[in-house]
Design a protein around this motif. Structure first.
Motif, PDB file in Angstrom:
ATOM      1  N   SER A   1       5.818  22.291  -0.948  1.00 25.30           N
ATOM      2  CA  SER A   1       4.974  21.436  -1.780  1.00 25.30           C
ATOM      3  C   SER A   1       4.008  22.265  -2.615  1.00 25.30           C
ATOM      4  O   SER A   1       3.644  21.879  -3.724  1.00 25.30           O
ATOM      5  CB  SER A   1       4.219  20.438  -0.914  1.00 25.30           C
TER       6      SER A   1
ATOM      7  N   SER B   1      -5.149   7.297  -3.352  1.00 24.67           N
ATOM      8  CA  SER B   1      -3.687   7.361  -3.448  1.00 24.67           C
ATOM      9  C   SER B   1      -3.193   6.482  -4.589  1.00 24.67           C
ATOM     10  O   SER B   1      -3.719   5.391  -4.820  1.00 24.67           O
ATOM     11  CB  SER B   1      -3.055   6.923  -2.121  1.00 24.67           C
ATOM     12  N   GLU B   2      -2.190   6.998  -5.286  1.00 24.53           N
ATOM     13  CA  GLU B   2      -1.598   6.251  -6.396  1.00 24.53           C
ATOM     14  C   GLU B   2      -0.125   6.045  -6.093  1.00 24.53           C
ATOM     15  O   GLU B   2       0.557   6.977  -5.652  1.00 24.53           O
ATOM     16  CB  GLU B   2      -1.776   7.009  -7.705  1.00 24.53           C
ATOM     17  N   TRP B   3       0.325   4.847  -6.336  1.00 22.19           N
ATOM     18  CA  TRP B   3       1.702   4.504  -5.989  1.00 22.19           C
ATOM     19  C   TRP B   3       2.441   4.077  -7.239  1.00 22.19           C
ATOM     20  O   TRP B   3       1.873   3.463  -8.148  1.00 22.19           O
ATOM     21  CB  TRP B   3       1.737   3.371  -4.954  1.00 22.19           C
TER      22      TRP B   3
ATOM     23  N   LEU C   1       8.794  -3.504  -3.179  1.00 22.09           N
ATOM     24  CA  LEU C   1       8.708  -2.748  -1.932  1.00 22.09           C
ATOM     25  C   LEU C   1       9.758  -1.650  -1.889  1.00 22.09           C
ATOM     26  O   LEU C   1       9.515  -0.551  -1.394  1.00 22.09           O
ATOM     27  CB  LEU C   1       8.903  -3.693  -0.733  1.00 22.09           C
ATOM     28  N   GLN C   2      10.943  -1.963  -2.400  1.00 25.54           N
ATOM     29  CA  GLN C   2      12.028  -0.997  -2.312  1.00 25.54           C
ATOM     30  C   GLN C   2      11.823   0.184  -3.268  1.00 25.54           C
ATOM     31  O   GLN C   2      12.234   1.299  -2.978  1.00 25.54           O
ATOM     32  CB  GLN C   2      13.369  -1.676  -2.623  1.00 25.54           C
TER      33      GLN C   2
ATOM     34  N   ARG D   1       8.939   1.329  -4.359  1.00 29.30           N
ATOM     35  CA  ARG D   1       7.621   1.950  -4.293  1.00 29.30           C
ATOM     36  C   ARG D   1       7.727   3.387  -3.787  1.00 29.30           C
ATOM     37  O   ARG D   1       8.510   3.691  -2.883  1.00 29.30           O
ATOM     38  CB  ARG D   1       6.713   1.163  -3.359  1.00 29.30           C
ATOM     39  N   ARG D   2       6.952   4.242  -4.372  1.00 32.70           N
ATOM     40  CA  ARG D   2       6.880   5.629  -3.898  1.00 32.70           C
ATOM     41  C   ARG D   2       5.483   6.165  -4.171  1.00 32.70           C
ATOM     42  O   ARG D   2       4.774   5.648  -5.046  1.00 32.70           O
ATOM     43  CB  ARG D   2       7.933   6.512  -4.572  1.00 32.70           C
ATOM     44  N   LEU D   3       5.142   7.189  -3.433  1.00 31.46           N
ATOM     45  CA  LEU D   3       3.813   7.785  -3.571  1.00 31.46           C
ATOM     46  C   LEU D   3       3.791   8.683  -4.806  1.00 31.46           C
ATOM     47  O   LEU D   3       4.523   9.671  -4.878  1.00 31.46           O
ATOM     48  CB  LEU D   3       3.475   8.614  -2.325  1.00 31.46           C
ATOM     49  N   ALA D   4       2.974   8.345  -5.754  1.00 31.68           N
ATOM     50  CA  ALA D   4       2.862   9.173  -6.958  1.00 31.68           C
ATOM     51  C   ALA D   4       1.951  10.373  -6.710  1.00 31.68           C
ATOM     52  O   ALA D   4       2.088  11.407  -7.344  1.00 31.68           O
ATOM     53  CB  ALA D   4       2.325   8.337  -8.115  1.00 31.68           C
ATOM     54  N   GLY D   5       1.027  10.230  -5.790  1.00 28.10           N
ATOM     55  CA  GLY D   5       0.141  11.351  -5.492  1.00 28.10           C
ATOM     56  C   GLY D   5      -1.263  10.880  -5.215  1.00 28.10           C
ATOM     57  O   GLY D   5      -1.532   9.684  -5.109  1.00 28.10           O
ATOM     58  N   LEU D   6      -2.141  11.835  -5.064  1.00 24.95           N
ATOM     59  CA  LEU D   6      -3.545  11.535  -4.832  1.00 24.95           C
ATOM     60  C   LEU D   6      -4.338  11.943  -6.064  1.00 24.95           C
ATOM     61  O   LEU D   6      -4.219  13.077  -6.540  1.00 24.95           O
ATOM     62  CB  LEU D   6      -4.074  12.303  -3.612  1.00 24.95           C
ATOM     63  N   ALA D   7      -5.096  11.010  -6.562  1.00 22.35           N
ATOM     64  CA  ALA D   7      -5.994  11.334  -7.674  1.00 22.35           C
ATOM     65  C   ALA D   7      -7.305  11.840  -7.076  1.00 22.35           C
ATOM     66  O   ALA D   7      -7.987  11.113  -6.359  1.00 22.35           O
ATOM     67  CB  ALA D   7      -6.236  10.095  -8.524  1.00 22.35           C
TER      68      ALA D   7
ATOM     69  N   SER E   1      -1.954  14.915  -7.119  1.00 20.29           N
ATOM     70  CA  SER E   1      -1.427  15.913  -6.193  1.00 20.29           C
ATOM     71  C   SER E   1      -0.612  15.257  -5.079  1.00 20.29           C
ATOM     72  O   SER E   1      -0.970  14.180  -4.583  1.00 20.29           O
ATOM     73  CB  SER E   1      -2.593  16.684  -5.588  1.00 20.29           C
ATOM     74  N   THR E   2       0.488  15.879  -4.702  1.00 23.23           N
ATOM     75  CA  THR E   2       1.276  15.392  -3.564  1.00 23.23           C
ATOM     76  C   THR E   2       1.531  16.529  -2.579  1.00 23.23           C
ATOM     77  O   THR E   2       2.578  16.602  -1.961  1.00 23.23           O
ATOM     78  CB  THR E   2       2.617  14.821  -4.036  1.00 23.23           C
TER      79      THR E   2
ATOM     80  N   ALA F   1       5.683   3.419   1.691  1.00 26.36           N
ATOM     81  CA  ALA F   1       6.842   3.622   0.817  1.00 26.36           C
ATOM     82  C   ALA F   1       7.908   4.351   1.612  1.00 26.36           C
ATOM     83  O   ALA F   1       7.628   5.323   2.293  1.00 26.36           O
ATOM     84  CB  ALA F   1       6.436   4.433  -0.414  1.00 26.36           C
TER      85      ALA F   1
END
Lengths: 182, 474
Positions: free
Chosen positions: A27, A136-138, A143-144, A146-152, B380-381, B424
């Motif tokens: 990562s 957190s930004e999604w 529901l299907q 959805r994914r984690l875009a990251g943390l702002a 950030s991820t 997710a």
């Protein structure tokens, strides 16, 4: 991690003292860190349970010693020590002069010291403490999908003191303490 | 006048002996492996004596080192080479009689020529008759076969043919063979310098025990080594420390340096740090340090690039860190070529002298703070990965995690039941199902945000239905 990416992209060398062994190369590489310019000092794989307090204390002491060695070597752009997952009881058992001593080592050098912790550390007179607030930004509406875009991340300087030497105002020593408040 | 020394086939091969014999007599030596040496003997008549005396002296010196040799002395290197390979004992050819001495040798003697045996010639060097048939291969054997079909048996038969005609029919390979049959050279002797050894040794009057007295001895040894390296413009890349102990055993340690260096204090520090973690088991009688070297080089630094540690500082730092946390815990992280996200690795840390940033130097002196510039990018991820992944209790409703109960080992900050606000997944990952070495994995991964604000990556083992915390999104 963003600091590491920015520094290594410009050719600097970053040392990462990973007391709790939390660094993830994949990562970090995805975040833009040039791994060839990262000196990774891994901590022991210990349980941070109260029953093994001595082992945890020893791991923290080794991390501090490694930080000190790297800071004294010179030529390293950023020395970061990650104690974010180290229980507070291990950090509170350190002598009060520990952080002052680290700041003193960095004084007059081109090395930036970073302490990454869950709470403000190393409150020296000339240090800077930044609190990182993350949200957190999604992505995806269903529901299907959805994914984690990251943390702002929003940095906030909670302590910034400058001192005056003669006619020149300068920041010293360059010791940041990042506290992640999530 | 040239001398060719060839190890006798009945004598055992001893590396470096023939070269040492040749260097003892002549300053211009061209070694060919361990068994053949050619040296320039011009002027040796004033130092050693007549050619027969030179040959006898060389045979004697080689014999003292338990190696039998064939010696040939001739005006040309090629004649000396061919005669030394073809005839046992000593052969001395007076000036101008090379072709006559060679004429009785069989054609197969030409196979020993070094330029035809090792380097070879290309298709373009051969005659037109062979260019099509054997493109790209060596032509020596083919050319000799042609000569034999022509009825030639000895070098004298070949030497009597007109060279221009041989060149026309067999190309440059045939021309070179004709030259050799006449005892003529096509290239001068190429002498090589003797490879110096950078070794310092000190025998102690009294055995020393412990690192402190040893450091003073090593300081003197390393000072001498450093001076030798500086004079020869070399840098040490390996350091071998041999300690002869009072128990009549040798304690040997070899250090590989990440970059060439010759600073005395750095070398001593590195040796001491290594001996600190691998101490000698008894008192030390003799200290010997040997350096493997590489040529020195000049590196141009940049005023616009970041300062990086000097090789000496970096080596010392890595040695100190290795002594502190262990060899396997210091290095540069490596992304392993696998789909299993839990596997991480590291390699020895070494700085390259060139970096992309050096080629794209900023156009202005002002640089924004690194953190401010980087944090302005996308979200950030980055994962803070737990090793090993601690177990966690997860309550699942309608196939999705809704509550997470973290124990203290998983995350000391959240040792309570937390509600999942957003989830997710699942992202399925599996691998190594084809092997039985225990590295098989088959997991469903979820990114979950808890009501505490923390975002975790959880994994459900599909074989055991147990949940684990992969890491924390940071």
């Amino acid at each position: 991690m963003a600091t590491m990416a920015a520094v290594t992209r410009q050719g600097g060398v970053v040392a990462w003292v990973d007391v709790a062994d939390r660094f993830d190369p994949a990562s970090a590489s995805a975040a833009g860190v040039d791994l060839d310019r990262v000196l990774w000092v891994r901590g022991p794989n210990v349980s941070w349970s109260p029953s093994q307090r001595t082992v945890g204390d020893l791991a923290v002491q080794r991390g501090l010693r490694a930080f000190d060695l790297i800071a004294r070597a010179g030529g390293i752009a950023v020395v970061a020590m990650d104690v974010a997952d180290v229980p507070v009881r291990h950090l509170q058992s350190l002598p009060a002069a520990t952080w002052f001593r680290l700041g003193h080592v960095l004084e007059g050098r081109d090395t930036v010291g970073l302490l990454v912790g869950a709470q403000p550390l190393g409150r020296s007179a000339g240090g800077v403490s930044l609190t990182l607030r993350a949200r957190s930004e999604w992505a995806g509406r269903s529901l299907q999908s959805r994914r984690l875009a990251g943390l702002a991340v929003t940095p906030e300087a909670s302590q910034r003191i400058r001192r005056v030497r003669g006619h020149r105002k300068e920041e010293a020593p360059c010791l940041f303490a990042l506290s992640a408040t999530l | 006048m040239f001398v060719c020394l060839v190890r006798d086939s009945l004598s055992p091969s001893r590396p470096g002996v023939l070269e040492a014999v040749a260097r003892a007599c002549s300053p211009r030596v061209e070694p060919h492996g361990q068994d053949v040496v050619v040296c320039d003997a011009r002027g040796l008549t004033r130092v050693i004596g007549m050619p027969a005396v030179i040959a006898e002296e060389m045979r004697r010196m080689a014999w003292e080192r338990e190696v039998g040799v064939r010696v040939a002395i001739a005006e040309s290197k090629t004649a000396a080479w061919l005669l030394a390979h073809a005839r046992p004992g000593t052969t001395i050819v007076p000036a101008g009689e090379e072709a006559r001495r060679l004429e009785r040798l069989p054609l197969s003697a030409l196979r020993s020529l070094p330029e035809l045996r090792t380097a070879g010639l290309r298709t373009a060097d051969c005659g037109p008759a062979f260019a099509k048939a054997t493109a790209g291969k060596l032509r020596t054997d083919d050319t000799l076969a042609i000569f034999e079909r022509w009825g030639l048996a000895t070098l004298g038969d070949l030497a009597r043919l007109p060279r221009a005609d041989v060149l026309t029919r067999t190309g440059r390979v045939g021309q070179r063979l004709h030259q050799a049959a006449c005892g003529e050279d096509d290239a001068p002797l190429v002498p090589t310098d003797e490879t110096p050894r950078f070794v310092e040794r000190m025998e102690l009057e009294w055995p020393v025990e412990g690192l402190e007295p040893l450091s003073f001895v090593l300081a003197r040894v390393c000072d001498g080594l450093s001076a030798s390296l500086a004079r020869a413009d070399r840098g040490a890349v390996t350091i071998t420390t041999r300690l002869q102990l009072v128990t009549k055993t040798t304690h040997e340690r070899t250090l590989t340096l990440p970059s060439p260096m010759r600073d005395s204090k750095t070398l001593r520090t590195l040796i001491l740090l290594d001996l600190e973690s691998h101490p000698a088991p008894a008192g030390i009688d003799v200290v010997e340090v040997e350096c493997g070297v590489t040529p020195g080089r000049i590196v141009q630094g940049s005023l616009l690039a970041f300062t990086v540690p000097t090789p000496e500082n970096l080596s010392t730092l890595l040695a100190r860190l290795s002594a502190l946390v262990g060899d396997t815990s210091v290095g540069a992280p490596v992304v392993v070529d696998t789909h299993n996200p839990r596997i991480s690795s590291m390699k020895p840390f070494a700085l390259s002298t060139q970096h992309a940033a050096l080629r794209t130097a900023p156009s202005t002196g002002h640089r924004a703070p690194a953190f401010a510039k980087a944090s302005a990018g996308k979200p950030s991820t980055t994962i803070r990965r737990f090793r090993p992944a601690p177990p966690v209790r997860v309550r699942v409703e309608k196939g999705r995690p809704v509550k997470v109960s973290l124990n203290e080992r998983a995350a000391y900050r959240d040792s309570r039941v937390a509600t999942v606000t957003t989830a997710a997944g699942p992202w399925r990952t599996s691998g190594h199902w084809w092997s039985s070495d225990g590295h098989t994995w088959d997991r469903d991964e979820w990114d979950v945000a808890l009501d505490t604000g923390v975002v975790y990556r959880l994994a459900r083992n599909r074989q055991t239905d147990h949940w684990e915390v992969e890491g924390e999104v940071d």
